[in-house]
Design an enzyme around this catalytic site. Structure first.
Site, PDB file in Angstrom:
ATOM      1  N   THR A 177       0.986  -1.082   0.203  1.00  0.00           N
ATOM      2  CA  THR A 177      -0.135  -0.027   0.025  1.00  0.00           C
ATOM      3  C   THR A 177       0.971   1.330  -0.011  1.00  0.00           C
ATOM      4  O   THR A 177       1.528   1.540   0.946  1.00  0.00           O
ATOM      5  CB  THR A 177      -0.914   0.084   1.163  1.00  0.00           C
ATOM      6  OG1 THR A 177      -1.819  -1.263   1.161  1.00  0.00           O
ATOM      7  CG2 THR A 177      -1.769   1.390   1.214  1.00  0.00           C
ATOM      8  N   LYS A 200      -1.379   5.172   8.482  1.00  0.00           N
ATOM      9  CA  LYS A 200      -0.495   5.180   7.300  1.00  0.00           C
ATOM     10  C   LYS A 200      -1.569   5.432   6.166  1.00  0.00           C
ATOM     11  O   LYS A 200      -1.058   6.395   5.327  1.00  0.00           O
ATOM     12  CB  LYS A 200       0.310   4.050   7.341  1.00  0.00           C
ATOM     13  CG  LYS A 200       0.965   3.764   5.719  1.00  0.00           C
ATOM     14  CD  LYS A 200       1.617   2.659   5.528  1.00  0.00           C
ATOM     15  CE  LYS A 200       1.627   2.162   3.905  1.00  0.00           C
ATOM     16  NZ  LYS A 200       2.233   0.942   3.689  1.00  0.00           N
ATOM     17  N   LYS A 205      -7.635   1.526  -3.051  1.00  0.00           N
ATOM     18  CA  LYS A 205      -7.235   0.985  -1.622  1.00  0.00           C
ATOM     19  C   LYS A 205      -7.406   2.323  -0.480  1.00  0.00           C
ATOM     20  O   LYS A 205      -8.021   2.358   0.453  1.00  0.00           O
ATOM     21  CB  LYS A 205      -6.033   0.705  -1.692  1.00  0.00           C
ATOM     22  CG  LYS A 205      -5.235   0.425  -0.213  1.00  0.00           C
ATOM     23  CD  LYS A 205      -5.915  -1.006   0.298  1.00  0.00           C
ATOM     24  CE  LYS A 205      -5.002  -1.148   1.630  1.00  0.00           C
ATOM     25  NZ  LYS A 205      -5.644  -2.244   2.286  1.00  0.00           N
TER      26      LYS A 205
HETATM   27  P1  NAD Z   1       5.847  -6.128   7.370  1.00  0.00           P
HETATM   28  O1  NAD Z   1       6.408  -4.926   8.019  1.00  0.00           O
HETATM   29  O2  NAD Z   1       5.420  -7.197   8.460  1.00  0.00           O
HETATM   30  O3  NAD Z   1       6.523  -6.537   6.218  1.00  0.00           O
HETATM   31  C1  NAD Z   1       7.488  -5.954   5.558  1.00  0.00           C
HETATM   32  C2  NAD Z   1       8.786  -6.668   4.961  1.00  0.00           C
HETATM   33  O4  NAD Z   1       9.426  -5.970   3.981  1.00  0.00           O
HETATM   34  C3  NAD Z   1       9.652  -7.053   6.171  1.00  0.00           C
HETATM   35  O5  NAD Z   1       9.486  -8.425   6.438  1.00  0.00           O
HETATM   36  C4  NAD Z   1      10.764  -6.399   5.773  1.00  0.00           C
HETATM   37  O6  NAD Z   1      11.923  -6.894   6.443  1.00  0.00           O
HETATM   38  C5  NAD Z   1      10.906  -6.365   4.289  1.00  0.00           C
HETATM   39  N1  NAD Z   1      11.890  -5.623   3.687  1.00  0.00           N
HETATM   40  C6  NAD Z   1      12.185  -4.491   3.826  1.00  0.00           C
HETATM   41  N2  NAD Z   1      13.144  -3.837   3.163  1.00  0.00           N
HETATM   42  C7  NAD Z   1      13.150  -4.648   2.018  1.00  0.00           C
HETATM   43  C8  NAD Z   1      13.828  -4.777   1.005  1.00  0.00           C
HETATM   44  N3  NAD Z   1      14.811  -3.920   0.602  1.00  0.00           N
HETATM   45  N4  NAD Z   1      13.837  -5.840   0.143  1.00  0.00           N
HETATM   46  C9  NAD Z   1      12.859  -6.991   0.602  1.00  0.00           C
HETATM   47  N5  NAD Z   1      12.230  -6.775   1.607  1.00  0.00           N
HETATM   48  C10 NAD Z   1      12.219  -5.807   2.415  1.00  0.00           C
HETATM   49  O7  NAD Z   1       4.598  -5.286   6.634  1.00  0.00           O
HETATM   50  P2  NAD Z   1       3.037  -6.313   6.182  1.00  0.00           P
HETATM   51  O8  NAD Z   1       2.259  -6.065   7.507  1.00  0.00           O
HETATM   52  O9  NAD Z   1       3.528  -7.479   5.633  1.00  0.00           O
HETATM   53  O10 NAD Z   1       2.682  -4.863   5.167  1.00  0.00           O
HETATM   54  C11 NAD Z   1       3.316  -5.016   3.946  1.00  0.00           C
HETATM   55  C12 NAD Z   1       2.186  -3.975   3.000  1.00  0.00           C
HETATM   56  O11 NAD Z   1       0.929  -4.469   2.978  1.00  0.00           O
HETATM   57  C13 NAD Z   1       2.409  -2.474   3.523  1.00  0.00           C
HETATM   58  O12 NAD Z   1       2.313  -1.596   2.568  1.00  0.00           O
HETATM   59  C14 NAD Z   1       1.000  -2.619   4.234  1.00  0.00           C
HETATM   60  O13 NAD Z   1       0.489  -1.042   4.417  1.00  0.00           O
HETATM   61  C15 NAD Z   1       0.141  -3.414   3.214  1.00  0.00           C
HETATM   62  N6  NAD Z   1      -1.001  -4.125   4.011  1.00  0.00           N
HETATM   63  C16 NAD Z   1      -0.838  -4.603   5.152  1.00  0.00           C
HETATM   64  C17 NAD Z   1      -1.991  -5.420   5.784  1.00  0.00           C
HETATM   65  C18 NAD Z   1      -1.803  -5.908   7.040  1.00  0.00           C
HETATM   66  O14 NAD Z   1      -2.986  -6.398   7.831  1.00  0.00           O
HETATM   67  N7  NAD Z   1      -0.721  -6.067   7.727  1.00  0.00           N
HETATM   68  C19 NAD Z   1      -3.142  -5.375   4.991  1.00  0.00           C
HETATM   69  C20 NAD Z   1      -3.288  -4.458   4.010  1.00  0.00           C
HETATM   70  C21 NAD Z   1      -2.311  -4.156   3.365  1.00  0.00           C
END
Ligand code: NAD
Length: 298
Positions: free
Chosen positions: A94, A244, A169
């Protein structure tokens, strides 16, 4: 059928999404800098590589699931030159609409095929493979991504050109944030006026004030037993993520000259709540409204 996938970002969402792709028979090269995420991906059957670029080489599809737009653009700078021409780039993070458009433009310039494909459904949906995908990009690229998206999601909507998936979104989540605040204010007012939560629910859930926030995600314990309110506001959907998304929406309102007063106010209300309660479910905003109302008790 698409066979090979590079997957970057194996966090709460990306980890289970990548695991579902492995389970469906795809060959997944995965990259995340965090050792615990690497370990989980390995045990899920993905091949973990050492660099972002290595995950993109000779893949049919490269998927990113990262925390923010700046990171997506930074990672794209490594991925785009490493990928074979014509690779499908699917960004499920997102992020800001402007960042999504910028990432897509960079991918096209590098000879690739970009789609923004943010999701709704949370960790439970990612784990069950029942996410909703909102997709921006060309119709041909959307069609080519169909088999991969169907593994991770139950509903996939082509919303329009690049960036319009992100638009869907933030519009949805802006409305959700506004409706959760409005519902919480009404609940606390009802409390003060002697209306029980169950009576409130029984009336409003079938009256004109009805909303998903009430009927599926009721912010007080009782009426909807599966809602986070019944579990001490464990997320669910964390306040940090709602804050966010509302910031992205408020920025988009401003950048596009929309007189979106409630969107801006919802962003400000959640930004304040986020300072103290980032890790609680966003529906806990009702407790904040209640606490602040108690301060002004008659
Ligand atoms: P998260 O922080 O758990 O996961 C993000 C991952 O990206 C981490 O494991 C981190 O180590 C990794 N990362 C950081 N830098 C990186 C790089 N250079 N290369 C590869 N990986 C790297 O976050 P999340 O909850 O999984 O959310 C991810 C996305 O999904 C966000 O944009 C969030 O807004 C969106 N989202 C989350 C939810 C939810 O309920 N968690 C729901 C819908 C959308």
């Amino acid at each position: 059928m698409t066979k090979t996938i590079g997957f970057l970002g194996l966090g709460h969402m990306g980890g289970p999404m990548a695991a579902n792709l492995v389970r469906a028979g795809y060959d997944v090269l995965a990259y995340d800098p965090v050792p615990a995420s690497q370990e989980q991906a390995r045990s899920d059957g993905a091949t973990v590589v050492d660099t972002a670029a290595a995950a993109a080489a000779n893949r049919d599809v490269v998927i990113t699931m990262l925390p923010n737009g700046k990171l997506v653009l930074d990672v794209y700078a490594e991925l785009l030159p490493a990928a074979a021409p014509g690779t499908l780039f699917l960004d499920c993070s997102t992020i800001d609409v402007a960042d999504a458009k910028a990432a897509a433009a960079l991918a096209v310039t590098a000879g690739h095929r970009p789609l923004d494909a943010p999701v709704s459904g949370g960790v439970a949906g990612a784990t069950a493979g029942t996410l909703t995908f909102m997709v921006g990009g060309t119709a041909a690229d959307f069609a080519d991504a169909g088999d991969v998206l169907a593994v991770m999601g139950a509903k996939v909507v082509h919303c329009g050109e690049s960036g319009v998936g992100q638009a869907a979104k933030i519009c949805n989540n802006m409305l959700l944030g506004i409706s959760m605040i409005g519902l919480s204010e009404a609940l606390v007012l009802g409390e003060r006026l002697g209306l029980s939560h169950q009576s409130f629910f029984d009336v409003v859930s079938t009256a004109s004030g009805q909303s998903w926030a009430l009927t599926s995600y009721c912010p007080v314990p009782g009426p909807v037993p599966t809602s986070p309110a019944n579990n001490d506001y464990q997320p669910g959907f964390a306040t940090a993520l709602m804050s966010k998304d509302l910031t992205l929406a408020a920025n988009a309102l401003q950048a596009n000259g929309i007189d979106g007063q409630l969107g801006a106010l919802a962003a400000a209300i959640y930004a304040r709540f986020n300072q103290t309660d980032a890790g609680r479910d966003f529906s806990a905003i009702v407790t904040d409204i209640r606490d602040r109302s108690a301060e002004t008790d008659r």
